[in-house]
Motif scaffolding. Structure first.
Motif, PDB file in Angstrom:
ATOM      1  N   UNK A  39      21.518  36.841  52.353  1.00  0.00           N
ATOM      2  CA  UNK A  39      21.723  37.974  53.260  1.00  0.00           C
ATOM      3  C   UNK A  39      23.050  37.807  53.993  1.00  0.00           C
ATOM      4  N   UNK A  40      23.300  36.624  54.507  1.00  0.00           N
ATOM      5  CA  UNK A  40      24.535  36.379  55.258  1.00  0.00           C
ATOM      6  C   UNK A  40      25.780  36.417  54.378  1.00  0.00           C
ATOM      7  N   UNK A  41      25.607  36.248  53.070  1.00  0.00           N
ATOM      8  CA  UNK A  41      26.746  36.319  52.137  1.00  0.00           C
ATOM      9  C   UNK A  41      26.845  37.689  51.459  1.00  0.00           C
ATOM     10  N   UNK A  42      26.084  38.662  51.944  1.00  0.00           N
ATOM     11  CA  UNK A  42      26.104  40.029  51.424  1.00  0.00           C
ATOM     12  C   UNK A  42      25.609  40.114  49.980  1.00  0.00           C
ATOM     13  N   UNK A  43      24.729  39.216  49.585  1.00  0.00           N
ATOM     14  CA  UNK A  43      24.221  39.176  48.212  1.00  0.00           C
ATOM     15  C   UNK A  43      22.843  39.806  48.069  1.00  0.00           C
ATOM     16  N   UNK A  44      22.207  40.183  49.192  1.00  0.00           N
ATOM     17  CA  UNK A  44      20.862  40.761  49.132  1.00  0.00           C
ATOM     18  C   UNK A  44      20.858  42.128  49.790  1.00  0.00           C
ATOM     19  N   UNK A  45      20.202  43.075  49.153  1.00  0.00           N
ATOM     20  CA  UNK A  45      19.948  44.390  49.718  1.00  0.00           C
ATOM     21  C   UNK A  45      18.559  44.313  50.347  1.00  0.00           C
ATOM     22  N   UNK A  46      18.508  44.039  51.614  1.00  0.00           N
ATOM     23  CA  UNK A  46      17.286  43.671  52.320  1.00  0.00           C
ATOM     24  C   UNK A  46      16.392  44.885  52.597  1.00  0.00           C
ATOM     25  N   UNK A  47      15.084  44.669  52.582  1.00  0.00           N
ATOM     26  CA  UNK A  47      14.124  45.742  52.842  1.00  0.00           C
ATOM     27  C   UNK A  47      13.942  45.948  54.348  1.00  0.00           C
ATOM     28  N   UNK A  48      13.399  47.094  54.703  1.00  0.00           N
ATOM     29  CA  UNK A  48      13.116  47.386  56.110  1.00  0.00           C
ATOM     30  C   UNK A  48      12.126  46.386  56.698  1.00  0.00           C
ATOM     31  N   UNK A  49      11.160  45.974  55.912  1.00  0.00           N
ATOM     32  CA  UNK A  49      10.172  44.996  56.376  1.00  0.00           C
ATOM     33  C   UNK A  49      10.868  43.689  56.749  1.00  0.00           C
ATOM     34  N   UNK A  50      11.806  43.239  55.905  1.00  0.00           N
ATOM     35  CA  UNK A  50      12.502  41.983  56.180  1.00  0.00           C
ATOM     36  C   UNK A  50      13.520  42.129  57.308  1.00  0.00           C
ATOM     37  N   UNK A  51      14.098  43.316  57.467  1.00  0.00           N
ATOM     38  CA  UNK A  51      14.967  43.564  58.626  1.00  0.00           C
ATOM     39  C   UNK A  51      14.150  43.367  59.895  1.00  0.00           C
ATOM     40  N   UNK A  52      12.946  43.910  59.904  1.00  0.00           N
ATOM     41  CA  UNK A  52      12.084  43.769  61.071  1.00  0.00           C
ATOM     42  C   UNK A  52      11.693  42.310  61.314  1.00  0.00           C
ATOM     43  N   UNK A  53      11.404  41.565  60.260  1.00  0.00           N
ATOM     44  CA  UNK A  53      11.069  40.145  60.410  1.00  0.00           C
ATOM     45  C   UNK A  53      12.221  39.371  61.044  1.00  0.00           C
ATOM     46  N   UNK A  54      13.444  39.651  60.578  1.00  0.00           N
ATOM     47  CA  UNK A  54      14.610  38.970  61.145  1.00  0.00           C
ATOM     48  C   UNK A  54      14.818  39.359  62.604  1.00  0.00           C
ATOM     49  N   UNK A  55      14.690  40.642  62.897  1.00  0.00           N
ATOM     50  CA  UNK A  55      14.869  41.104  64.274  1.00  0.00           C
ATOM     51  C   UNK A  55      13.846  40.461  65.203  1.00  0.00           C
TER      52      UNK A  55
END
Length: 75
Positions: A39-55
């Protein structure tokens, strides 16, 4: 606007503000360390669920991970 670049930059910024390593953020969020790295290297197109987990792990509102620096630098 490159949303992957903005997102990855924000994840890294908020992770460092919290003093977390990628491994610590992965553990707290329930994601894998290599996933956080991608994710930090711009290699993953992250899902909304995982955006919420990170937040949640970073104790911020999810939308902050999507804003360009100039839009939220005073928050």
């Amino acid at each position: 606007m490159n949303i992957l670049k903005i997102f990855s930059s924000n994840v890294r910024k908020y992770r460092k503000i919290k003093g977390f390593s990628q491994e610590e953020l992965a553990f707290i969020s329930g994601l894998h360390r290599t996933y956080i790295s991608a994710v930090e290297r711009e290699k993953r197109n992250i899902s909304l669920v995982n955006i919420n987990k990170l937040a949640e792990a970073l104790e911020i509102k999810p939308y902050l991970l999507l804003l360009e620096e100039t839009e939220h630098e005073n928050e």
